[in-house]
Design a protein around this motif. Structure first.
Motif, PDB file in Angstrom:
ATOM      1  N   LEU A 140       0.840  -1.208   0.000  1.00  0.00           N
ATOM      2  CA  LEU A 140       0.000   0.000   0.000  1.00  0.00           C
ATOM      3  C   LEU A 140       0.871   1.254   0.000  1.00  0.00           C
ATOM      4  CD1 LEU A 140      -2.528  -1.060   2.811  1.00  0.00           C
ATOM      5  CD2 LEU A 140      -2.937  -1.113   0.343  1.00  0.00           C
ATOM      6  N   SER A 141       0.356   2.338  -0.592  1.00  0.00           N
ATOM      7  CA  SER A 141       1.077   3.623  -0.545  1.00  0.00           C
ATOM      8  C   SER A 141       0.954   4.212   0.861  1.00  0.00           C
ATOM      9  CB  SER A 141       0.451   4.594  -1.554  1.00  0.00           C
ATOM     10  OG  SER A 141      -0.847   4.936  -1.110  1.00  0.00           O
ATOM     11  N   GLY A 142       1.742   5.261   1.141  1.00  0.00           N
ATOM     12  CA  GLY A 142       1.700   5.906   2.462  1.00  0.00           C
ATOM     13  C   GLY A 142       0.307   6.395   2.815  1.00  0.00           C
ATOM     14  N   GLY A 143      -0.365   7.014   1.819  1.00  0.00           N
ATOM     15  CA  GLY A 143      -1.705   7.540   2.065  1.00  0.00           C
ATOM     16  C   GLY A 143      -2.700   6.418   2.347  1.00  0.00           C
ATOM     17  N   MET A 144      -2.541   5.315   1.605  1.00  0.00           N
ATOM     18  CA  MET A 144      -3.453   4.179   1.815  1.00  0.00           C
ATOM     19  C   MET A 144      -3.246   3.577   3.201  1.00  0.00           C
ATOM     20  SD  MET A 144      -2.923   2.539  -1.913  1.00  0.00           S
ATOM     21  CE  MET A 144      -4.281   1.569  -2.433  1.00  0.00           C
ATOM     22  N   LYS A 145      -1.999   3.511   3.640  1.00  0.00           N
ATOM     23  CA  LYS A 145      -1.732   2.963   4.982  1.00  0.00           C
ATOM     24  C   LYS A 145      -2.379   3.849   6.047  1.00  0.00           C
ATOM     25  CE  LYS A 145       2.726   2.234   3.930  1.00  0.00           C
ATOM     26  NZ  LYS A 145       3.946   1.559   3.519  1.00  0.00           N
ATOM     27  N   GLN A 146      -2.293   5.173   5.850  1.00  0.00           N
ATOM     28  CA  GLN A 146      -2.930   6.073   6.823  1.00  0.00           C
ATOM     29  C   GLN A 146      -4.443   5.871   6.816  1.00  0.00           C
ATOM     30  OE1 GLN A 146      -0.647   6.599   8.831  1.00  0.00           O
ATOM     31  NE2 GLN A 146      -1.017   8.719   9.310  1.00  0.00           N
ATOM     32  N   ARG A 147      -5.002   5.630   5.630  1.00  0.00           N
ATOM     33  CA  ARG A 147      -6.453   5.385   5.543  1.00  0.00           C
ATOM     34  C   ARG A 147      -6.837   4.150   6.354  1.00  0.00           C
ATOM     35  NH1 ARG A 147      -9.327   8.190   1.476  1.00  0.00           N
ATOM     36  NH2 ARG A 147      -7.887   9.573   0.397  1.00  0.00           N
ATOM     37  N   VAL A 148      -6.018   3.089   6.233  1.00  0.00           N
ATOM     38  CA  VAL A 148      -6.317   1.863   6.987  1.00  0.00           C
ATOM     39  C   VAL A 148      -6.189   2.145   8.488  1.00  0.00           C
ATOM     40  CG1 VAL A 148      -5.683  -0.546   7.390  1.00  0.00           C
ATOM     41  CG2 VAL A 148      -5.558   0.395   5.074  1.00  0.00           C
ATOM     42  N   GLY A 149      -5.170   2.925   8.865  1.00  0.00           N
ATOM     43  CA  GLY A 149      -4.996   3.272  10.281  1.00  0.00           C
ATOM     44  C   GLY A 149      -6.195   4.048  10.811  1.00  0.00           C
ATOM     45  N   ILE A 150      -6.740   4.937   9.978  1.00  0.00           N
ATOM     46  CA  ILE A 150      -7.915   5.712  10.393  1.00  0.00           C
ATOM     47  C   ILE A 150      -9.137   4.788  10.490  1.00  0.00           C
ATOM     48  CG2 ILE A 150      -9.493   7.578   9.701  1.00  0.00           C
ATOM     49  CD1 ILE A 150      -6.969   9.016   8.561  1.00  0.00           C
ATOM     50  N   LEU A 162      -7.851  10.689  18.331  1.00  0.00           N
ATOM     51  CA  LEU A 162      -6.660  11.504  18.563  1.00  0.00           C
ATOM     52  C   LEU A 162      -5.706  11.288  17.398  1.00  0.00           C
ATOM     53  CD1 LEU A 162      -6.230  10.457  22.308  1.00  0.00           C
ATOM     54  CD2 LEU A 162      -7.327  12.534  21.426  1.00  0.00           C
ATOM     55  N   MET A 163      -5.298  12.371  16.760  1.00  0.00           N
ATOM     56  CA  MET A 163      -4.430  12.212  15.587  1.00  0.00           C
ATOM     57  C   MET A 163      -3.189  13.086  15.741  1.00  0.00           C
ATOM     58  SD  MET A 163      -7.025  11.685  12.422  1.00  0.00           S
ATOM     59  CE  MET A 163      -7.738  13.303  12.270  1.00  0.00           C
ATOM     60  N   ASP A 164      -2.015  12.437  15.730  1.00  0.00           N
ATOM     61  CA  ASP A 164      -0.744  13.148  15.897  1.00  0.00           C
ATOM     62  C   ASP A 164      -0.098  13.319  14.524  1.00  0.00           C
ATOM     63  OD1 ASP A 164       1.609  14.250  16.754  1.00  0.00           O
ATOM     64  OD2 ASP A 164       1.969  12.779  18.329  1.00  0.00           O
ATOM     65  N   GLU A 165      -0.264  14.499  13.952  1.00  0.00           N
ATOM     66  CA  GLU A 165       0.220  14.803  12.600  1.00  0.00           C
ATOM     67  C   GLU A 165      -0.111  13.681  11.606  1.00  0.00           C
ATOM     68  OE1 GLU A 165       3.934  16.823  11.973  1.00  0.00           O
ATOM     69  OE2 GLU A 165       4.307  16.617  14.125  1.00  0.00           O
ATOM     70  N   PRO A 166      -1.396  13.380  11.457  1.00  0.00           N
ATOM     71  CA  PRO A 166      -1.767  12.204  10.671  1.00  0.00           C
ATOM     72  C   PRO A 166      -1.406  12.298   9.192  1.00  0.00           C
ATOM     73  CG  PRO A 166      -3.693  13.561  11.125  1.00  0.00           C
ATOM     74  CD  PRO A 166      -2.578  14.118  11.942  1.00  0.00           C
ATOM     75  N   PHE A 167      -1.256  13.540   8.695  1.00  0.00           N
ATOM     76  CA  PHE A 167      -0.975  13.684   7.265  1.00  0.00           C
ATOM     77  C   PHE A 167       0.466  14.176   7.039  1.00  0.00           C
ATOM     78  CE2 PHE A 167      -5.342  15.374   8.230  1.00  0.00           C
ATOM     79  CZ  PHE A 167      -6.012  14.193   7.965  1.00  0.00           C
ATOM     80  N   GLY A 168       1.232  14.253   8.117  1.00  0.00           N
ATOM     81  CA  GLY A 168       2.552  14.893   8.071  1.00  0.00           C
ATOM     82  C   GLY A 168       3.540  14.246   7.125  1.00  0.00           C
ATOM     83  N   ALA A 169       3.424  12.934   6.908  1.00  0.00           N
ATOM     84  CA  ALA A 169       4.422  12.254   6.081  1.00  0.00           C
ATOM     85  C   ALA A 169       3.959  12.101   4.631  1.00  0.00           C
ATOM     86  CB  ALA A 169       4.716  10.877   6.688  1.00  0.00           C
ATOM     87  N   LEU A 170       2.849  12.761   4.273  1.00  0.00           N
ATOM     88  CA  LEU A 170       2.284  12.529   2.936  1.00  0.00           C
ATOM     89  C   LEU A 170       2.584  13.688   1.998  1.00  0.00           C
ATOM     90  CD1 LEU A 170      -1.234  11.318   4.141  1.00  0.00           C
ATOM     91  CD2 LEU A 170       0.773   9.911   3.620  1.00  0.00           C
ATOM     92  N   ASP A 171       2.627  13.401   0.705  1.00  0.00           N
ATOM     93  CA  ASP A 171       2.815  14.476  -0.274  1.00  0.00           C
ATOM     94  C   ASP A 171       1.544  15.332  -0.315  1.00  0.00           C
ATOM     95  OD1 ASP A 171       1.075  13.728  -2.817  1.00  0.00           O
ATOM     96  OD2 ASP A 171       1.895  11.877  -1.980  1.00  0.00           O
ATOM     97  N   ALA A 172       1.662  16.531  -0.900  1.00  0.00           N
ATOM     98  CA  ALA A 172       0.580  17.520  -0.809  1.00  0.00           C
ATOM     99  C   ALA A 172      -0.755  17.025  -1.371  1.00  0.00           C
ATOM    100  CB  ALA A 172       1.004  18.803  -1.513  1.00  0.00           C
ATOM    101  N   LEU A 173      -0.720  16.322  -2.486  1.00  0.00           N
ATOM    102  CA  LEU A 173      -1.987  15.880  -3.095  1.00  0.00           C
ATOM    103  C   LEU A 173      -2.654  14.781  -2.284  1.00  0.00           C
ATOM    104  CD1 LEU A 173      -1.358  15.772  -6.949  1.00  0.00           C
ATOM    105  CD2 LEU A 173      -2.969  17.196  -5.668  1.00  0.00           C
ATOM    106  N   THR A 174      -1.839  13.832  -1.832  1.00  0.00           N
ATOM    107  CA  THR A 174      -2.380  12.734  -1.023  1.00  0.00           C
ATOM    108  C   THR A 174      -2.942  13.294   0.269  1.00  0.00           C
ATOM    109  OG1 THR A 174      -0.666  11.328  -1.935  1.00  0.00           O
ATOM    110  CG2 THR A 174      -1.767  10.500   0.021  1.00  0.00           C
ATOM    111  N   ARG A 175      -2.211  14.250   0.838  1.00  0.00           N
ATOM    112  CA  ARG A 175      -2.630  14.922   2.070  1.00  0.00           C
ATOM    113  C   ARG A 175      -4.004  15.570   1.866  1.00  0.00           C
ATOM    114  NH1 ARG A 175      -0.016  19.046   6.101  1.00  0.00           N
ATOM    115  NH2 ARG A 175       1.627  17.556   6.314  1.00  0.00           N
ATOM    116  N   HIS A 177      -6.342  14.824  -0.333  1.00  0.00           N
ATOM    117  CA  HIS A 177      -7.398  13.810  -0.480  1.00  0.00           C
ATOM    118  C   HIS A 177      -7.801  13.243   0.869  1.00  0.00           C
ATOM    119  CE1 HIS A 177      -6.259  13.200  -4.900  1.00  0.00           C
ATOM    120  NE2 HIS A 177      -7.415  13.790  -4.824  1.00  0.00           N
ATOM    121  N   LEU A 178      -6.782  12.983   1.692  1.00  0.00           N
ATOM    122  CA  LEU A 178      -7.071  12.372   2.992  1.00  0.00           C
ATOM    123  C   LEU A 178      -7.773  13.377   3.931  1.00  0.00           C
ATOM    124  CD1 LEU A 178      -6.836   9.635   4.104  1.00  0.00           C
ATOM    125  CD2 LEU A 178      -4.522  10.096   4.846  1.00  0.00           C
ATOM    126  N   GLN A 179      -7.381  14.646   3.837  1.00  0.00           N
ATOM    127  CA  GLN A 179      -8.074  15.682   4.640  1.00  0.00           C
ATOM    128  C   GLN A 179      -9.549  15.712   4.245  1.00  0.00           C
ATOM    129  OE1 GLN A 179      -5.795  19.050   3.384  1.00  0.00           O
ATOM    130  NE2 GLN A 179      -4.359  18.937   5.107  1.00  0.00           N
TER     131      GLN A 179
END
Ligand SMILES: Nc1ncnc2c1ncn2[C@@H]1O[C@H](COP(=O)(O)OP(=O)(O)OP(=O)(O)O)[C@@H](O)[C@H]1O
Length: 265
Positions: A140-150, A162-175, A177-179
């Motif tokens: 899975l991509s980084g964004g997809m892994k965060q989606r599964v974590g959410i 509680l989310m500690d910089e949940p999108f911090g490691a993602l590129d701007a576009l993926t970030r 979409h996830l927001q």
């Protein structure tokens, strides 16, 4: 007298390193209502993660305490699910199995196996991951892994997410979409969310309130900004909305004028 859904009361945190005590955070008072999206923003080292860990029950405050829905928090629990910057999925399990593990843990005694299966898929669908349920984290991509974590966090039906910089490691576009996905879920479920961020635009776009922290040592809440923008919010519409621009400027002024880091001032 009605009590807030979640309250931090006179929270302080001291760390003792090599025999010297350091007051990291002092006198933090914050009341959060059910369904509110609250962001915490502040310069590096001001104690954001410390505060989130205290609410999660992972760290015990040196002073004060946290009350959630009438109960004092003193250990971690599924009513306070945490999503970290880097996913914490088990690498040998698929997306489905990672979520199912949490579902079984929380609902093993109250839902049937068929219900737990449906609930697992429902939560993966919420984060738009139902197409990849059988993939393992390394597929899975980084964004997809965060989606599964959410999805895993939401599947526990936490009282507060509680989310500690949940999108911090993602590129701007993926970030972005996830927001959008998180905003959509929050509107649908009326979730109570506390999110740490370093991103001013992200804070204004997502939050009902932005908690701005002063610098440490003895960091505390400097100001709380109420973000009164109608929902649903669309980033393109907001980018030149005068209110959005004013909120953004208010946070920037706090961070870079009134509470600039000493080395940056
Ligand atoms: N276990 C610990 N022992 C000693 N000091 C600690 C410990 N945890 C945090 N600190 C200190 O407490 C302060 C707050 O740390 P914390 O990680 O909460 O800040 P933060 O705002 O989340 O930072 P960042 O934005 O860089 O993640 C820092 O000065 C940090 O060095």
């Amino acid at each position: 007298m009605t009590h807030p859904y979640l309250s931090l009361e006179n929270v302080g945190m001291d760390f003792t390193v090599a025999g010297r005590t350091f007051h990291a955070v002092t006198d933090v008072n914050l009341a959060i209502e059910r369904g509110q999206y609250v962001s915490i923003i502040g310069h590096s080292g001001c104690g954001k993660s410390t505060l989130l860990n205290i609410v999660a029950g992972l760290t015990r405050a040196s002073k004060g305490g946290v009350i959630l829905d009438g109960q004092e928090v003193n250990s971690p629990g599924p009513d306070r699910a945490v999503v970290f910057q880097n996913h914490s999925l088990l690498p040998w399990l698929t997306a489905y199995q990672n979520v199912r593990l949490a579902v079984d843990k929380v609902f093993g005694a109250t839902k049937s196996a068929a219900e737990r299966h449906d609930w697992t898929l429902h939560n993966l669908r919420l984060v738009h991951m139902d197409h990849a349920v059988d993939k393992r984290p390394d597929e899975l991509s980084g964004g997809m892994k965060q989606r599964v974590g959410i999805a895993r966090a939401l599947s526990m039906e936490p009282k507060v997410l509680l989310m500690d910089e949940p999108f911090g490691a993602l590129d701007a576009l993926t970030r972005a979409h996830l927001q959008d996905t998180v905003m959509e879920i929050q509107t649908r479920l009326n979730s109570t969310i506390i999110m740490i961020t370093h991103d001013v635009d992200e804070a204004v776009l997502l939050s009902d309130r932005i908690v701005m922290m002063t610098n440490g040592p003895s960091a505390t809440i400097g100001e709380v900004l109420e973000v009164d923008l109608p929902r649903p919010r669309r980033r393109l519409d907001l980018s030149d909305d005068a209110r959005y621009v004013a909120y953004r400027a208010a946070v920037l002024r706090f961070l870079y004028e009134r509470h600039a880091k000493p080395e940056a001032a």
